[in-house]
Design a protein around this motif. Structure first.
Motif, mmCIF file in Angstrom:
data_model
loop_
_atom_site.group_PDB
_atom_site.id
_atom_site.type_symbol
_atom_site.label_atom_id
_atom_site.label_comp_id
_atom_site.label_asym_id
_atom_site.label_seq_id
_atom_site.Cartn_x
_atom_site.Cartn_y
_atom_site.Cartn_z
ATOM 1 N N GLN A 20 0.821 -1.203 0.000
ATOM 2 C CA GLN A 20 0.000 0.000 0.000
ATOM 3 C C GLN A 20 0.861 1.261 0.000
ATOM 4 O O GLN A 20 0.498 2.269 -0.620
ATOM 5 C CB GLN A 20 -0.965 -0.027 1.183
ATOM 6 N N ALA A 21 2.000 1.219 0.678
ATOM 7 C CA ALA A 21 2.934 2.345 0.597
ATOM 8 C C ALA A 21 3.432 2.516 -0.831
ATOM 9 O O ALA A 21 3.569 3.643 -1.332
ATOM 10 C CB ALA A 21 4.104 2.117 1.550
ATOM 11 N N THR A 22 3.667 1.397 -1.508
ATOM 12 C CA THR A 22 4.138 1.444 -2.889
ATOM 13 C C THR A 22 3.072 2.012 -3.815
ATOM 14 O O THR A 22 3.369 2.791 -4.732
ATOM 15 C CB THR A 22 4.540 0.034 -3.352
ATOM 16 N N GLU A 23 1.823 1.661 -3.581
ATOM 17 C CA GLU A 23 0.724 2.181 -4.404
ATOM 18 C C GLU A 23 0.617 3.701 -4.292
ATOM 19 O O GLU A 23 0.413 4.392 -5.302
ATOM 20 C CB GLU A 23 -0.594 1.537 -3.976
ATOM 21 N N ALA A 24 0.739 4.211 -3.079
ATOM 22 C CA ALA A 24 0.681 5.659 -2.895
ATOM 23 C C ALA A 24 1.845 6.340 -3.603
ATOM 24 O O ALA A 24 1.684 7.391 -4.237
ATOM 25 C CB ALA A 24 0.680 6.000 -1.404
ATOM 26 N N MET A 25 3.031 5.741 -3.500
ATOM 27 C CA MET A 25 4.197 6.299 -4.170
ATOM 28 C C MET A 25 4.007 6.301 -5.691
ATOM 29 O O MET A 25 4.368 7.260 -6.383
ATOM 30 C CB MET A 25 5.445 5.502 -3.780
ATOM 31 N N ILE A 26 3.399 5.228 -6.228
ATOM 32 C CA ILE A 26 3.147 5.145 -7.668
ATOM 33 C C ILE A 26 2.190 6.246 -8.113
ATOM 34 O O ILE A 26 2.357 6.852 -9.177
ATOM 35 C CB ILE A 26 2.609 3.752 -8.038
ATOM 36 N N TYR A 27 1.179 6.524 -7.296
ATOM 37 C CA TYR A 27 0.241 7.598 -7.660
ATOM 38 C C TYR A 27 0.965 8.933 -7.764
ATOM 39 O O TYR A 27 0.668 9.748 -8.640
ATOM 40 C CB TYR A 27 -0.890 7.691 -6.644
ATOM 41 N N VAL A 28 1.943 9.154 -6.890
ATOM 42 C CA VAL A 28 2.667 10.421 -6.884
ATOM 43 C C VAL A 28 3.691 10.486 -8.018
ATOM 44 O O VAL A 28 3.790 11.482 -8.739
ATOM 45 C CB VAL A 28 3.373 10.622 -5.526
ATOM 46 N N LYS A 29 4.457 9.418 -8.204
ATOM 47 C CA LYS A 29 5.598 9.442 -9.118
ATOM 48 C C LYS A 29 5.344 8.752 -10.452
ATOM 49 O O LYS A 29 6.174 8.820 -11.362
ATOM 50 C CB LYS A 29 6.804 8.782 -8.435
ATOM 51 N N GLY A 30 4.217 8.047 -10.587
ATOM 52 C CA GLY A 30 3.962 7.302 -11.800
ATOM 53 C C GLY A 30 4.507 5.892 -11.705
ATOM 54 O O GLY A 30 5.266 5.548 -10.788
ATOM 55 N N CYS A 31 4.137 5.074 -12.681
ATOM 56 C CA CYS A 31 4.512 3.656 -12.650
ATOM 57 C C CYS A 31 5.880 3.459 -13.304
ATOM 58 O O CYS A 31 5.991 2.945 -14.424
ATOM 59 C CB CYS A 31 3.445 2.818 -13.356
ATOM 60 N N SER A 32 6.925 3.872 -12.617
ATOM 61 C CA SER A 32 8.294 3.660 -13.091
ATOM 62 C C SER A 32 8.769 2.289 -12.631
ATOM 63 O O SER A 32 8.662 1.952 -11.448
ATOM 64 C CB SER A 32 9.229 4.749 -12.545
ATOM 65 N N GLU A 33 9.290 1.507 -13.545
ATOM 66 C CA GLU A 33 9.703 0.148 -13.209
ATOM 67 C C GLU A 33 10.952 0.167 -12.328
ATOM 68 O O GLU A 33 11.906 0.900 -12.579
ATOM 69 C CB GLU A 33 9.954 -0.658 -14.478
ATOM 70 N N PHE A 34 10.927 -0.641 -11.273
ATOM 71 C CA PHE A 34 12.074 -0.783 -10.386
ATOM 72 C C PHE A 34 11.883 -2.026 -9.543
ATOM 73 O O PHE A 34 10.795 -2.620 -9.504
ATOM 74 C CB PHE A 34 12.238 0.445 -9.481
ATOM 75 N N GLN A 35 12.926 -2.443 -8.858
ATOM 76 C CA GLN A 35 12.793 -3.486 -7.854
ATOM 77 C C GLN A 35 13.812 -3.266 -6.745
ATOM 78 O O GLN A 35 14.899 -2.729 -6.983
ATOM 79 C CB GLN A 35 12.939 -4.879 -8.451
ATOM 80 N N VAL A 36 13.423 -3.629 -5.520
ATOM 81 C CA VAL A 36 14.281 -3.475 -4.351
ATOM 82 C C VAL A 36 14.248 -4.767 -3.535
ATOM 83 O O VAL A 36 13.244 -5.496 -3.553
ATOM 84 C CB VAL A 36 13.835 -2.291 -3.462
ATOM 85 N N PRO A 37 15.332 -5.078 -2.813
ATOM 86 C CA PRO A 37 15.335 -6.271 -1.972
ATOM 87 C C PRO A 37 14.540 -6.044 -0.695
ATOM 88 O O PRO A 37 14.552 -4.947 -0.131
ATOM 89 C CB PRO A 37 16.828 -6.477 -1.669
ATOM 90 N N VAL A 38 13.834 -7.070 -0.228
ATOM 91 C CA VAL A 38 13.043 -6.961 0.992
ATOM 92 C C VAL A 38 13.269 -8.178 1.888
ATOM 93 O O VAL A 38 13.650 -9.257 1.421
ATOM 94 C CB VAL A 38 11.527 -6.837 0.702
ATOM 95 N N GLU A 39 13.024 -7.972 3.168
ATOM 96 C CA GLU A 39 13.074 -9.044 4.163
ATOM 97 C C GLU A 39 11.815 -8.959 5.017
ATOM 98 O O GLU A 39 11.432 -7.870 5.452
ATOM 99 C CB GLU A 39 14.315 -8.910 5.056
ATOM 100 N N VAL A 40 11.175 -10.115 5.257
ATOM 101 C CA VAL A 40 9.974 -10.194 6.087
ATOM 102 C C VAL A 40 10.266 -11.160 7.224
ATOM 103 O O VAL A 40 10.706 -12.298 6.988
ATOM 104 C CB VAL A 40 8.760 -10.706 5.283
ATOM 105 N N TYR A 41 9.999 -10.720 8.463
ATOM 106 C CA TYR A 41 10.328 -11.539 9.638
ATOM 107 C C TYR A 41 9.191 -11.443 10.650
ATOM 108 O O TYR A 41 8.735 -10.347 10.982
ATOM 109 C CB TYR A 41 11.621 -11.032 10.282
ATOM 110 N N SER A 42 8.742 -12.607 11.122
ATOM 111 C CA SER A 42 7.714 -12.644 12.156
ATOM 112 C C SER A 42 7.984 -13.809 13.090
ATOM 113 O O SER A 42 7.933 -14.976 12.685
ATOM 114 C CB SER A 42 6.328 -12.786 11.541
ATOM 115 N N TYR A 43 8.273 -13.481 14.354
ATOM 116 C CA TYR A 43 8.587 -14.497 15.362
ATOM 117 C C TYR A 43 7.784 -14.178 16.618
ATOM 118 O O TYR A 43 8.199 -13.379 17.461
ATOM 119 C CB TYR A 43 10.084 -14.488 15.646
ATOM 120 N N PRO A 44 6.590 -14.757 16.751
ATOM 121 C CA PRO A 44 5.713 -14.403 17.871
ATOM 122 C C PRO A 44 6.330 -14.597 19.249
ATOM 123 O O PRO A 44 6.002 -13.852 20.181
ATOM 124 C CB PRO A 44 4.507 -15.325 17.667
#
Length: 242
Positions: A20-44
């Protein structure tokens, strides 16, 4: 219903907030192609839940799962403590609550807020609303246990309270069992200035008490009918012995 685990619920809420953060950024800057590395961690067990764009100065979000209410469901609060950059655009103040029902087959985010720096150098406020519907896929033949979780749904993005974009979203997550698990969240823009797709694809651990995966957040200019990133998440749950 699904037997979704606490670690999965937190991870899925974090994935959704990042997109959803990415969608808002796309609305502001347009749909410029890019990719970034991500990490997701969940340890209850340690109450540690986060997603981060691991580039220098990237976005980091944390989750705070609330105590589940029997017969009703569970809220998971997402927060962005410090400003971050996403593809060179400043994003700050993300805050949202994602609510799972007691059957773990729906997740609703009614008003996730985020601020994105616009072309006028000030931060614009955006809100997102999403409804996700989860269901199980395949089962292990030996035990009958489920190993896949699918989702389809829709989402809107609003600026100053007025809707500006609509997205079709889907996801698939495969749990690991002696081999790598995988998760893909994908969104295709249905209403907006042009075709745009966001995909968040990760691989790694998806175990009863730990979700820990790495991968990429990618934006591309493709139509909704283009080959789905979901098809890349197809871990074989059974080793076929000779």
């Amino acid at each position: 219903m699904t037997n979704m685990r606490d670690a999965e619920k937190a991870a899925f809420a974090l994935n959704e907030a990042m997109m959803q953060a990415t969608e808002a950024m796309i609305y502001v800057k347009g749909c410029s192609e890019f990719q970034v590395p991500v990490e997701v961690y969940s340890y209850p067990d340690s109450n540690t839940h986060y997603i981060m764009d691991t580039t220098f100065g990237g976005i980091q979000l944390t989750a705070n799962p609330q105590t589940a209410v029997p017969g009703f469901g569970q809220n998971i609060d997402i927060n962005q403590a410090t400003q971050g950059m996403l593809n060179g655009t400043a994003v700050q103040g993300l805050k949202g609550r994602y609510t799972f029902n007691d059957k773990n087959n729906m997740m609703v985010g009614e008003k996730t807020g985020v601020q994105v720096k616009g072309q006028n150098k000030t931060f614009d406020q955006f809100y997102s609303t999403v409804i996700k519907d989860f269901y199980h896929g395949g089962t292990y033949p030996q035990t009958g246990e489920f190993y896949e979780i699918y989702d389809y749904g829709l989402q809107s993005v609003s600026k100053f309270g007025y809707p500006v974009n609509k997205w079709w979203q889907q996801s698939k997550s495969v749990r690991d069992d002696g081999q790598q698990g995988c998760t893909v969240f994908q969104k295709d823009r249905l209403v907006g200035t042009g075709a745009c797709r966001i995909s968040l694809s990760t691989k790694g651990l998806s175990q009863p008490d730990l979700f820990w995966q790495t991968g990429t957040l990618k934006v591309s200019k493709v139509l909704p009918g283009a080959a789905s990133e979901i098809s890349n998440c197809n871990v074989n749950p059974v080793f076929q012995l000779p």
